[in-house]
Scaffold this motif. Structure first.
Motif, PDB file in Angstrom:
ATOM      1  N   LEU A  27       6.309  -2.365   2.877  1.00  0.00           N
ATOM      2  CA  LEU A  27       5.443  -1.362   2.266  1.00  0.00           C
ATOM      3  C   LEU A  27       6.265  -0.311   1.527  1.00  0.00           C
ATOM      4  O   LEU A  27       7.276   0.181   2.051  1.00  0.00           O
ATOM      5  CB  LEU A  27       4.593  -0.657   3.321  1.00  0.00           C
ATOM      6  CG  LEU A  27       3.302  -1.346   3.772  1.00  0.00           C
ATOM      7  CD1 LEU A  27       3.620  -2.586   4.593  1.00  0.00           C
ATOM      8  CD2 LEU A  27       2.436  -0.387   4.568  1.00  0.00           C
ATOM      9  N   THR A  29       5.437   3.307  -0.711  1.00  0.00           N
ATOM     10  CA  THR A  29       4.412   4.264  -1.140  1.00  0.00           C
ATOM     11  C   THR A  29       4.951   5.111  -2.279  1.00  0.00           C
ATOM     12  O   THR A  29       6.090   5.580  -2.229  1.00  0.00           O
ATOM     13  CB  THR A  29       3.983   5.184   0.015  1.00  0.00           C
ATOM     14  OG1 THR A  29       5.158   5.778   0.606  1.00  0.00           O
ATOM     15  CG2 THR A  29       3.231   4.406   1.076  1.00  0.00           C
ATOM     16  N   MET A 125       4.351  -4.808  -0.760  1.00  0.00           N
ATOM     17  CA  MET A 125       3.072  -4.115  -0.964  1.00  0.00           C
ATOM     18  C   MET A 125       3.330  -2.711  -1.480  1.00  0.00           C
ATOM     19  O   MET A 125       4.140  -1.971  -0.908  1.00  0.00           O
ATOM     20  CB  MET A 125       2.258  -4.033   0.330  1.00  0.00           C
ATOM     21  CG  MET A 125       1.100  -3.028   0.249  1.00  0.00           C
ATOM     22  SD  MET A 125       0.161  -2.856   1.780  1.00  0.00           S
ATOM     23  CE  MET A 125      -1.027  -4.167   1.582  1.00  0.00           C
ATOM     24  N   ILE A 127       1.534   0.939  -2.288  1.00  0.00           N
ATOM     25  CA  ILE A 127       0.395   1.848  -2.183  1.00  0.00           C
ATOM     26  C   ILE A 127       0.681   2.985  -3.153  1.00  0.00           C
ATOM     27  O   ILE A 127       1.592   3.784  -2.928  1.00  0.00           O
ATOM     28  CB  ILE A 127       0.213   2.375  -0.747  1.00  0.00           C
ATOM     29  CG1 ILE A 127      -0.013   1.208   0.225  1.00  0.00           C
ATOM     30  CG2 ILE A 127      -0.957   3.348  -0.687  1.00  0.00           C
ATOM     31  CD1 ILE A 127      -0.052   1.631   1.687  1.00  0.00           C
ATOM     32  N   ILE A 138      -3.679  -0.514  -4.596  1.00  0.00           N
ATOM     33  CA  ILE A 138      -2.818  -1.312  -3.719  1.00  0.00           C
ATOM     34  C   ILE A 138      -2.476  -2.591  -4.468  1.00  0.00           C
ATOM     35  O   ILE A 138      -3.367  -3.298  -4.937  1.00  0.00           O
ATOM     36  CB  ILE A 138      -3.528  -1.646  -2.394  1.00  0.00           C
ATOM     37  CG1 ILE A 138      -3.732  -0.368  -1.562  1.00  0.00           C
ATOM     38  CG2 ILE A 138      -2.713  -2.666  -1.590  1.00  0.00           C
ATOM     39  CD1 ILE A 138      -4.548  -0.592  -0.299  1.00  0.00           C
ATOM     40  N   TRP A 153      -8.891  -5.207   0.079  1.00  0.00           N
ATOM     41  CA  TRP A 153      -8.195  -3.922  -0.037  1.00  0.00           C
ATOM     42  C   TRP A 153      -9.100  -2.856  -0.645  1.00  0.00           C
ATOM     43  O   TRP A 153      -8.776  -1.665  -0.569  1.00  0.00           O
ATOM     44  CB  TRP A 153      -6.935  -4.057  -0.883  1.00  0.00           C
ATOM     45  CG  TRP A 153      -5.988  -5.119  -0.432  1.00  0.00           C
ATOM     46  CD1 TRP A 153      -5.630  -6.242  -1.102  1.00  0.00           C
ATOM     47  CD2 TRP A 153      -5.264  -5.155   0.812  1.00  0.00           C
ATOM     48  NE1 TRP A 153      -4.742  -6.996  -0.373  1.00  0.00           N
ATOM     49  CE2 TRP A 153      -4.493  -6.347   0.811  1.00  0.00           C
ATOM     50  CE3 TRP A 153      -5.197  -4.307   1.921  1.00  0.00           C
ATOM     51  CZ2 TRP A 153      -3.675  -6.706   1.874  1.00  0.00           C
ATOM     52  CZ3 TRP A 153      -4.379  -4.669   2.984  1.00  0.00           C
ATOM     53  CH2 TRP A 153      -3.628  -5.847   2.954  1.00  0.00           C
ATOM     54  N   VAL A 157      -8.950   1.268  -0.478  1.00  0.00           N
ATOM     55  CA  VAL A 157      -8.689   2.058  -1.688  1.00  0.00           C
ATOM     56  C   VAL A 157      -9.784   3.109  -1.891  1.00  0.00           C
ATOM     57  O   VAL A 157      -9.502   4.268  -2.211  1.00  0.00           O
ATOM     58  CB  VAL A 157      -8.590   1.144  -2.923  1.00  0.00           C
ATOM     59  CG1 VAL A 157      -8.622   1.956  -4.213  1.00  0.00           C
ATOM     60  CG2 VAL A 157      -7.321   0.307  -2.866  1.00  0.00           C
ATOM     61  N   CYS A 176      -4.681   4.979   5.194  1.00  0.00           N
ATOM     62  CA  CYS A 176      -4.515   3.767   4.385  1.00  0.00           C
ATOM     63  C   CYS A 176      -3.426   2.876   4.962  1.00  0.00           C
ATOM     64  O   CYS A 176      -3.614   1.661   5.090  1.00  0.00           O
ATOM     65  CB  CYS A 176      -4.169   4.160   2.948  1.00  0.00           C
ATOM     66  SG  CYS A 176      -3.826   2.768   1.857  1.00  0.00           S
ATOM     67  N   CYS A 180      -4.047  -0.857   6.360  1.00  0.00           N
ATOM     68  CA  CYS A 180      -3.300  -1.990   5.793  1.00  0.00           C
ATOM     69  C   CYS A 180      -2.501  -2.691   6.882  1.00  0.00           C
ATOM     70  O   CYS A 180      -2.398  -3.925   6.898  1.00  0.00           O
ATOM     71  CB  CYS A 180      -2.361  -1.503   4.697  1.00  0.00           C
ATOM     72  SG  CYS A 180      -3.188  -0.967   3.182  1.00  0.00           S
TER      73      CYS A 180
END
Length: 205
Positions: A27, A29, A125, A127, A138, A153, A157, A176, A180
């Motif tokens: 992940l 961000t 992934m 975000i 996403i 997703w 979102v 979030c 996820c």
């Protein structure tokens, strides 16, 4: 606009670390203040109003000196061009489809720039949030999309976008990431310990 304090950014990083213990997904961000500076927008709107001004004034009265009319036109253009440069005003002058198109383009660039397409099992992934546009997206690589349809997703979102609209970006991120994480733990459960990409929140300001 404050793009989260150091402590808040640390909370986002900790949430990512907790999720990645249970999944092979990586992940990342990204939080942007805005997707574009929209430098042309203030000039466009100021010019449009200034062009309309003479016709509007002459509709109500013809007793106006041409030089005064020209000065008024230039004065209105300069005043509005400056006023429309205020970020809170500029954003409201841009149609939503254009704002979201710009933000979506930035999100896709970030997916590539953060090397989310180069993870070992294609389980990256992103975000992505752009605050000025109230935009959340996403994006996942094929190792995740093969197991989780994009539609799944959308509810996450939508919930995150609602948080951003009311200024609760940190809560939106943590909720979030947790949501996820639940899907990723089932779709791509952890098979070995790894951390290919940084867990800290990437801020674009």
């Amino acid at each position: 606009m404050t793009l989260l304090s150091d402590n808040e950014r640390k909370q986002v990083a900790e949430a990512i670390t907790a999720v990645e213990r249970n999944t092979d997904a990586e992940l990342v961000t990204v939080l942007a203040e805005r997707a574009d500076d929209y430098a042309y927008i203030p000039l466009l709107w100021a010019g449009l109003v200034a062009l309309i001004l003479p016709g509007a004034l002459l509709f109500f009265t013809t007793a106006i000196d041409a030089r005064l009319l020209l000065l008024l036109q230039w004065g209105v253009f300069v005043a509005l061009a400056l006023a429309f440069r205020l970020p809170s005003v500029t954003t409201r002058l841009i149609p939503r489809p254009i704002r979201h198109w710009r933000a979506g383009n930035l999100a896709r660039r970030q997916f590539l720039e953060q090397n989310l397409h180069h993870t070992a099992d294609a389980t990256g992934m992103l975000i992505f949030v752009s605050e000025a546009e109230r935009y959340v997206e996403i994006i996942v690589d094929r190792g995740i999309s093969e197991h989780v349809p994009d539609e799944e997703w959308q509810a996450i979102v939508a919930a995150f976008t609602a948080r951003v609209r009311i200024g609760e970006t940190l809560t939106g991120f943590t909720e979030c990431i947790a949501a996820c994480g639940e899907k990723l733990a089932h779709a791509v459960p952890a098979t070995h310990e790894r951390n290919e990409l940084p867990n800290h929140l990437i801020v674009l300001d």
